[in-house]
Design an enzyme around this catalytic site. Sequence first.
Site, PDB file in Angstrom:
ATOM      1  N   LYS A  60     -23.269 -16.585 -18.117  1.00 24.67           N
ATOM      2  CA  LYS A  60     -23.018 -15.875 -19.373  1.00 24.67           C
ATOM      3  C   LYS A  60     -21.672 -15.166 -19.389  1.00 24.67           C
ATOM      4  CE  LYS A  60     -27.804 -15.541 -20.796  1.00 24.67           C
ATOM      5  NZ  LYS A  60     -29.036 -14.784 -20.558  1.00 24.67           N
ATOM      6  N   LYS A  90     -32.615 -34.520 -22.241  1.00 27.69           N
ATOM      7  CA  LYS A  90     -33.796 -34.116 -22.986  1.00 27.69           C
ATOM      8  C   LYS A  90     -33.434 -33.404 -24.286  1.00 27.69           C
ATOM      9  CE  LYS A  90     -34.679 -29.723 -20.832  1.00 27.69           C
ATOM     10  NZ  LYS A  90     -35.596 -28.746 -20.376  1.00 27.69           N
ATOM     11  N   LYS A 125     -32.000 -27.385 -28.095  1.00 24.50           N
ATOM     12  CA  LYS A 125     -31.302 -26.779 -29.218  1.00 24.50           C
ATOM     13  C   LYS A 125     -29.787 -26.831 -28.982  1.00 24.50           C
ATOM     14  CE  LYS A 125     -30.850 -22.505 -31.683  1.00 24.50           C
ATOM     15  NZ  LYS A 125     -30.390 -21.191 -31.230  1.00 24.50           N
TER      16      LYS A 125
END
Length: 329
Positions: A111, A194, A197
Amino acid sequence: MEIVLSGIRSTGKLHLGNYYGALLNFVQMQHEHKCFFFIADYHSLTTHPTPTDLHGSVKQVLAEYLACGLDPEIATLYVQSDLPQVPELYLLLNMNAYVGELERCTSFKEKIRKHPDNINAGLLTYPTLMAADILIHKATMVPVGKDQEQHLEMTRTFANRFNRLYKVDYFPEPVAYNFGKELVKIPGLDGSGKMGKSEGNAIYLYDDPKTIRSKVMKAVTDSGPTQPNQEKSEPVKNLFTLMRVVSDPETYSYFEEQYSSCHIRYGDMKKQLAEDIIRITTPIRERIEEILANDAYLSQVAHHGAEKARESASKTINEVRQIIGFRNF
Ligand code: TRP
Protein backbone atom coordinates in the site's frame (compact mmCIF):
# COMPACT_ATOMS: atom_id res chain seq x y z
CA MET A 1 -19.67 -25.30 17.00
CA GLU A 2 -17.13 -22.75 15.86
CA ILE A 3 -17.38 -18.99 16.06
CA VAL A 4 -16.95 -17.89 12.48
CA LEU A 5 -16.26 -14.31 11.55
CA SER A 6 -15.83 -12.67 8.22
CA GLY A 7 -15.13 -9.05 7.37
CA ILE A 8 -16.52 -7.76 4.13
CA ARG A 9 -14.92 -4.85 2.30
CA SER A 10 -17.30 -1.95 2.17
CA THR A 11 -16.14 -0.92 -1.25
CA GLY A 12 -17.19 -2.74 -4.33
CA LYS A 13 -20.07 -4.79 -5.51
CA LEU A 14 -20.20 -8.55 -5.52
CA HIS A 15 -19.17 -10.40 -8.65
CA LEU A 16 -19.69 -13.99 -9.75
CA GLY A 17 -16.33 -14.95 -8.25
CA ASN A 18 -17.39 -13.70 -4.81
CA TYR A 19 -20.73 -15.39 -5.18
CA TYR A 20 -19.45 -18.86 -5.98
CA GLY A 21 -16.21 -18.45 -4.03
CA ALA A 22 -17.55 -17.31 -0.68
CA LEU A 23 -21.15 -16.22 -0.55
CA LEU A 24 -22.78 -19.58 -1.19
CA ASN A 25 -20.53 -21.03 1.51
CA PHE A 26 -21.45 -18.29 3.97
CA VAL A 27 -25.12 -19.00 3.36
CA GLN A 28 -24.46 -22.65 4.17
CA MET A 29 -22.22 -21.93 7.18
CA GLN A 30 -24.73 -19.74 8.96
CA HIS A 31 -26.73 -22.88 9.67
CA GLU A 32 -23.75 -24.81 11.02
CA HIS A 33 -21.84 -22.33 13.17
CA LYS A 34 -22.25 -19.14 15.13
CA CYS A 35 -21.52 -16.66 12.38
CA PHE A 36 -20.61 -12.99 12.46
CA PHE A 37 -20.50 -11.11 9.17
CA PHE A 38 -19.68 -7.45 9.22
CA ILE A 39 -19.00 -4.65 6.78
CA ALA A 40 -15.53 -3.22 7.37
CA ASP A 41 -16.24 0.46 6.85
CA TYR A 42 -13.47 1.73 9.17
CA HIS A 43 -10.91 -0.20 7.18
CA SER A 44 -11.89 1.56 3.99
CA LEU A 45 -10.72 4.87 5.45
CA THR A 46 -7.13 3.65 5.62
CA THR A 47 -6.86 4.10 1.87
CA HIS A 48 -9.88 6.35 1.18
CA PRO A 49 -10.01 8.89 4.03
CA THR A 50 -12.58 11.08 2.24
CA PRO A 51 -15.07 8.65 0.69
CA THR A 52 -17.64 10.10 -1.66
CA ASP A 53 -20.55 8.07 -0.37
CA LEU A 54 -19.59 5.93 2.59
CA HIS A 55 -23.14 5.26 3.71
CA GLY A 56 -24.28 4.46 0.18
CA SER A 57 -21.51 1.88 -0.26
CA VAL A 58 -22.29 0.22 3.06
CA LYS A 59 -25.95 0.09 2.14
CA GLN A 60 -25.21 -1.46 -1.23
CA VAL A 61 -22.99 -4.14 0.31
CA LEU A 62 -25.54 -4.94 2.99
CA ALA A 63 -28.33 -5.24 0.42
CA GLU A 64 -26.21 -7.51 -1.76
CA TYR A 65 -25.36 -9.88 1.07
CA LEU A 66 -28.97 -10.05 2.15
CA ALA A 67 -30.08 -10.65 -1.44
CA CYS A 68 -27.68 -13.59 -1.68
CA GLY A 69 -29.22 -15.29 1.30
CA LEU A 70 -27.46 -14.20 4.49
CA ASP A 71 -30.18 -14.35 7.08
CA PRO A 72 -30.02 -11.64 9.74
CA GLU A 73 -32.16 -13.78 12.03
CA ILE A 74 -29.63 -16.62 11.96
CA ALA A 75 -26.24 -14.98 11.48
CA THR A 76 -25.14 -11.73 13.10
CA LEU A 77 -24.84 -9.22 10.29
CA TYR A 78 -23.55 -5.78 11.26
CA VAL A 79 -21.58 -2.70 10.34
CA GLN A 80 -18.13 -2.41 11.94
CA SER A 81 -18.55 1.26 12.89
CA ASP A 82 -21.67 0.39 14.91
CA LEU A 83 -19.50 -1.32 17.53
CA PRO A 84 -17.56 1.14 19.71
CA GLN A 85 -15.95 -1.88 21.38
CA VAL A 86 -13.92 -2.53 18.22
CA PRO A 87 -11.92 0.74 18.29
CA GLU A 88 -11.51 0.30 22.03
CA LEU A 89 -9.95 -3.13 21.64
CA TYR A 90 -7.92 -1.77 18.69
CA LEU A 91 -6.45 0.88 20.99
CA LEU A 92 -5.55 -1.66 23.63
CA LEU A 93 -4.05 -4.08 21.13
CA ASN A 94 -1.99 -1.29 19.57
CA MET A 95 -0.13 -0.92 22.87
CA ASN A 96 1.27 -4.40 22.33
CA ALA A 97 1.79 -4.26 18.58
CA TYR A 98 5.32 -3.34 17.53
CA VAL A 99 5.98 -0.83 14.79
CA GLY A 100 8.62 -3.12 13.31
CA GLU A 101 6.27 -6.03 12.77
CA LEU A 102 3.58 -3.76 11.36
CA GLU A 103 6.05 -2.22 8.94
CA ARG A 104 7.12 -5.65 7.75
CA CYS A 105 3.58 -6.60 6.77
CA THR A 106 3.32 -7.31 3.03
CA SER A 107 0.04 -5.51 2.53
CA PHE A 108 1.45 -2.40 4.23
CA LYS A 109 4.50 -2.41 1.97
CA GLU A 110 2.29 -2.81 -1.05
CA LYS A 111 0.00 0.00 0.00
CA ILE A 112 2.80 2.47 0.64
CA ARG A 113 4.06 1.68 -2.83
CA LYS A 114 0.64 2.41 -4.29
CA HIS A 115 -0.20 5.42 -2.10
CA PRO A 116 3.15 7.03 -1.25
CA ASP A 117 1.39 10.30 -0.51
CA ASN A 118 -0.82 8.88 2.24
CA ILE A 119 1.13 6.58 4.54
CA ASN A 120 -1.03 7.11 7.61
CA ALA A 121 -0.99 5.40 11.00
CA GLY A 122 -4.32 3.72 10.21
CA LEU A 123 -2.72 1.97 7.30
CA LEU A 124 0.19 0.84 9.46
CA THR A 125 -2.19 -0.51 12.11
CA TYR A 126 -4.63 -2.09 9.66
CA PRO A 127 -3.66 -5.53 11.07
CA THR A 128 -4.43 -4.47 14.65
CA LEU A 129 -7.87 -3.25 13.61
CA MET A 130 -8.48 -6.52 11.84
CA ALA A 131 -7.30 -8.41 14.91
CA ALA A 132 -9.72 -6.37 17.01
CA ASP A 133 -12.56 -7.33 14.64
CA ILE A 134 -11.75 -10.98 15.10
CA LEU A 135 -10.84 -11.07 18.79
CA ILE A 136 -13.77 -8.93 19.90
CA HIS A 137 -16.01 -12.00 19.36
CA LYS A 138 -13.24 -14.49 20.18
CA ALA A 139 -13.75 -15.97 16.74
CA THR A 140 -12.08 -19.30 16.07
CA MET A 141 -12.54 -19.59 12.33
CA VAL A 142 -12.02 -16.86 9.77
CA PRO A 143 -12.73 -17.54 6.11
CA VAL A 144 -10.10 -15.55 4.25
CA GLY A 145 -8.39 -15.54 0.91
CA LYS A 146 -4.64 -15.98 0.44
CA ASP A 147 -4.07 -12.22 0.56
CA GLN A 148 -5.39 -12.06 4.14
CA GLU A 149 -3.46 -14.97 5.63
CA GLN A 150 -0.64 -12.82 6.92
CA HIS A 151 -3.14 -10.58 8.70
CA LEU A 152 -4.62 -13.62 10.36
CA GLU A 153 -1.17 -14.78 11.37
CA MET A 154 -0.65 -11.37 13.01
CA THR A 155 -3.96 -11.73 14.80
CA ARG A 156 -2.67 -14.97 16.30
CA THR A 157 0.53 -13.20 17.31
CA PHE A 158 -1.45 -10.43 19.05
CA ALA A 159 -3.79 -12.92 20.73
CA ASN A 160 -0.90 -15.01 22.05
CA ARG A 161 1.05 -11.97 23.12
CA PHE A 162 -1.95 -10.68 25.05
CA ASN A 163 -2.31 -14.02 26.81
CA ARG A 164 1.39 -14.12 27.63
CA LEU A 165 1.73 -10.51 28.79
CA TYR A 166 -1.26 -10.65 31.10
CA LYS A 167 -0.72 -14.29 32.10
CA VAL A 168 -4.13 -15.47 31.02
CA ASP A 169 -5.52 -18.01 28.63
CA TYR A 170 -8.10 -15.69 27.24
CA PHE A 171 -8.04 -15.27 23.46
CA PRO A 172 -8.30 -18.38 21.31
CA GLU A 173 -6.12 -18.62 18.20
CA PRO A 174 -8.25 -17.99 15.14
CA VAL A 175 -7.51 -20.21 12.16
CA ALA A 176 -8.04 -19.52 8.47
CA TYR A 177 -10.88 -21.39 6.98
CA ASN A 178 -10.58 -22.52 3.39
CA PHE A 179 -13.62 -23.79 1.63
CA GLY A 180 -11.90 -26.94 0.49
CA LYS A 181 -9.96 -27.73 -2.62
CA GLU A 182 -12.95 -28.76 -4.66
CA LEU A 183 -14.05 -25.14 -4.74
CA VAL A 184 -14.38 -23.81 -8.28
CA LYS A 185 -12.27 -20.79 -8.99
CA ILE A 186 -14.24 -18.45 -11.18
CA PRO A 187 -12.02 -17.22 -14.00
CA GLY A 188 -12.18 -13.74 -15.47
CA LEU A 189 -13.26 -12.90 -19.01
CA ASP A 190 -9.88 -11.59 -20.08
CA GLY A 191 -8.34 -14.94 -20.86
CA SER A 192 -6.24 -15.53 -17.78
CA GLY A 193 -6.44 -15.53 -14.03
CA LYS A 194 -9.39 -15.36 -11.74
CA MET A 195 -12.30 -12.96 -11.66
CA GLY A 196 -11.58 -9.89 -9.60
CA LYS A 197 -12.68 -6.34 -9.14
CA SER A 198 -9.23 -4.84 -9.56
CA GLU A 199 -8.55 -7.00 -12.61
CA GLY A 200 -11.47 -5.31 -14.38
CA ASN A 201 -12.68 -8.64 -15.75
CA ALA A 202 -15.68 -9.24 -13.54
CA ILE A 203 -19.39 -9.76 -14.01
CA TYR A 204 -21.26 -8.22 -11.11
CA LEU A 205 -24.43 -9.61 -9.64
CA TYR A 206 -25.85 -6.12 -10.01
CA ASP A 207 -25.00 -5.86 -13.75
CA ASP A 208 -28.07 -5.59 -15.98
CA PRO A 209 -28.59 -8.08 -18.84
CA LYS A 210 -27.31 -5.68 -21.47
CA THR A 211 -24.05 -5.18 -19.59
CA ILE A 212 -23.64 -8.90 -19.03
CA ARG A 213 -24.20 -9.68 -22.73
CA SER A 214 -21.70 -7.10 -23.78
CA LYS A 215 -19.06 -8.27 -21.29
CA VAL A 216 -19.45 -11.93 -22.22
CA MET A 217 -19.41 -11.24 -25.98
CA LYS A 218 -16.11 -9.42 -25.49
CA ALA A 219 -14.51 -12.31 -23.60
CA VAL A 220 -11.16 -13.43 -24.99
CA THR A 221 -11.12 -16.68 -27.04
CA ASP A 222 -8.79 -18.08 -29.67
CA SER A 223 -9.03 -18.89 -33.39
CA GLY A 224 -10.74 -22.23 -32.74
CA PRO A 225 -9.68 -25.89 -32.70
CA THR A 226 -8.18 -27.28 -35.87
CA GLN A 227 -8.07 -30.93 -34.97
CA PRO A 228 -10.41 -33.23 -33.02
CA ASN A 229 -10.00 -33.32 -29.25
CA GLN A 230 -7.46 -30.55 -29.31
CA GLU A 231 -6.27 -29.26 -25.96
CA LYS A 232 -8.07 -26.03 -25.02
CA SER A 233 -6.26 -22.74 -24.69
CA GLU A 234 -6.46 -20.92 -21.36
CA PRO A 235 -9.13 -18.37 -22.45
CA VAL A 236 -11.36 -21.08 -23.89
CA LYS A 237 -10.90 -23.28 -20.85
CA ASN A 238 -12.08 -20.33 -18.79
CA LEU A 239 -15.27 -19.98 -20.81
CA PHE A 240 -15.97 -23.67 -20.28
CA THR A 241 -15.29 -23.35 -16.56
CA LEU A 242 -17.83 -20.55 -16.31
CA MET A 243 -20.30 -22.53 -18.35
CA ARG A 244 -19.91 -25.58 -16.14
CA VAL A 245 -20.86 -23.44 -13.18
CA VAL A 246 -23.82 -21.54 -14.59
CA SER A 247 -25.32 -23.70 -17.38
CA ASP A 248 -27.21 -27.02 -17.50
CA PRO A 249 -25.04 -30.10 -17.87
CA GLU A 250 -26.64 -30.75 -21.28
CA THR A 251 -25.69 -27.33 -22.53
CA TYR A 252 -22.17 -27.81 -21.27
CA SER A 253 -21.83 -31.22 -22.95
CA TYR A 254 -23.25 -29.85 -26.16
CA PHE A 255 -20.51 -27.22 -26.43
CA GLU A 256 -17.82 -29.67 -25.28
CA GLU A 257 -18.88 -31.93 -28.10
CA GLN A 258 -18.91 -29.02 -30.57
CA TYR A 259 -15.38 -28.18 -29.46
CA SER A 260 -14.07 -31.73 -29.74
CA SER A 261 -15.46 -32.06 -33.24
CA CYS A 262 -14.12 -28.63 -34.27
CA HIS A 263 -17.59 -27.29 -35.02
CA ILE A 264 -17.71 -24.84 -32.19
CA ARG A 265 -18.72 -21.24 -32.80
CA TYR A 266 -17.55 -19.22 -29.86
CA GLY A 267 -20.15 -16.56 -30.63
CA ASP A 268 -22.95 -19.09 -30.05
CA MET A 269 -21.32 -20.36 -26.92
CA LYS A 270 -20.96 -16.86 -25.53
CA LYS A 271 -24.59 -16.02 -26.30
CA GLN A 272 -25.70 -19.10 -24.40
CA LEU A 273 -23.30 -18.38 -21.53
CA ALA A 274 -24.54 -14.81 -21.23
CA GLU A 275 -28.16 -15.94 -21.05
CA ASP A 276 -27.35 -18.52 -18.38
CA ILE A 277 -25.50 -15.95 -16.30
CA ILE A 278 -28.45 -13.60 -16.68
CA ARG A 279 -30.81 -16.36 -15.53
CA ILE A 280 -28.81 -16.66 -12.30
CA THR A 281 -28.13 -13.00 -11.63
CA THR A 282 -31.55 -11.55 -12.52
CA PRO A 283 -33.43 -12.74 -9.43
CA ILE A 284 -30.52 -11.60 -7.25
CA ARG A 285 -30.36 -8.20 -8.93
CA GLU A 286 -34.11 -7.76 -8.51
CA ARG A 287 -33.87 -8.69 -4.88
CA ILE A 288 -31.02 -6.21 -4.33
CA GLU A 289 -33.15 -3.48 -5.88
CA GLU A 290 -36.11 -4.42 -3.73
CA ILE A 291 -34.00 -4.30 -0.57
CA LEU A 292 -32.30 -1.03 -1.54
CA ALA A 293 -35.71 0.54 -1.98
CA ASN A 294 -36.69 -0.49 1.53
CA ASP A 295 -34.81 1.77 3.92
CA ALA A 296 -36.92 0.71 6.87
CA TYR A 297 -35.93 -2.92 6.39
CA LEU A 298 -32.23 -2.10 5.96
CA SER A 299 -32.19 0.02 9.07
CA GLN A 300 -33.98 -2.66 11.03
CA VAL A 301 -31.42 -5.25 9.89
CA ALA A 302 -28.51 -2.96 10.80
CA HIS A 303 -29.93 -2.14 14.22
CA HIS A 304 -30.74 -5.72 15.03
CA GLY A 305 -27.27 -6.86 13.92
CA ALA A 306 -25.52 -4.12 15.88
CA GLU A 307 -27.44 -5.04 19.00
CA LYS A 308 -26.53 -8.73 18.77
CA ALA A 309 -22.91 -7.94 17.96
CA ARG A 310 -22.58 -5.41 20.79
CA GLU A 311 -23.73 -8.00 23.27
CA SER A 312 -20.84 -10.29 22.42
CA ALA A 313 -18.38 -7.39 21.98
CA SER A 314 -19.11 -5.69 25.29
CA LYS A 315 -18.64 -8.95 27.17
CA THR A 316 -15.16 -9.29 25.66
CA ILE A 317 -14.13 -5.68 26.20
CA ASN A 318 -15.25 -5.76 29.83
CA GLU A 319 -13.20 -8.88 30.44
CA VAL A 320 -10.19 -7.43 28.63
CA ARG A 321 -10.36 -4.27 30.75
CA GLN A 322 -10.49 -6.38 33.88
CA ILE A 323 -7.52 -8.46 32.74
CA ILE A 324 -5.40 -5.40 32.00
CA GLY A 325 -6.33 -3.82 35.30
CA PHE A 326 -8.90 -1.13 34.64
CA ARG A 327 -11.37 -0.85 37.50
CA ASN A 328 -14.55 1.16 37.77
CA PHE A 329 -14.68 3.76 40.53
N1 TRP B 1 -9.01 -7.14 5.41
C1 TRP B 1 -10.14 -7.86 4.87
C2 TRP B 1 -10.15 -7.71 3.35
O1 TRP B 1 -9.53 -6.83 2.81
C3 TRP B 1 -11.44 -7.34 5.43
C4 TRP B 1 -11.51 -7.54 6.90
C5 TRP B 1 -11.47 -6.56 7.85
C6 TRP B 1 -11.59 -8.78 7.58
N2 TRP B 1 -11.57 -7.12 9.08
C7 TRP B 1 -11.66 -8.47 8.97
C8 TRP B 1 -11.67 -10.11 7.15
C9 TRP B 1 -11.75 -9.48 9.93
C10 TRP B 1 -11.76 -11.10 8.12
C11 TRP B 1 -11.80 -10.79 9.50
O2 TRP B 1 -10.80 -8.49 2.69
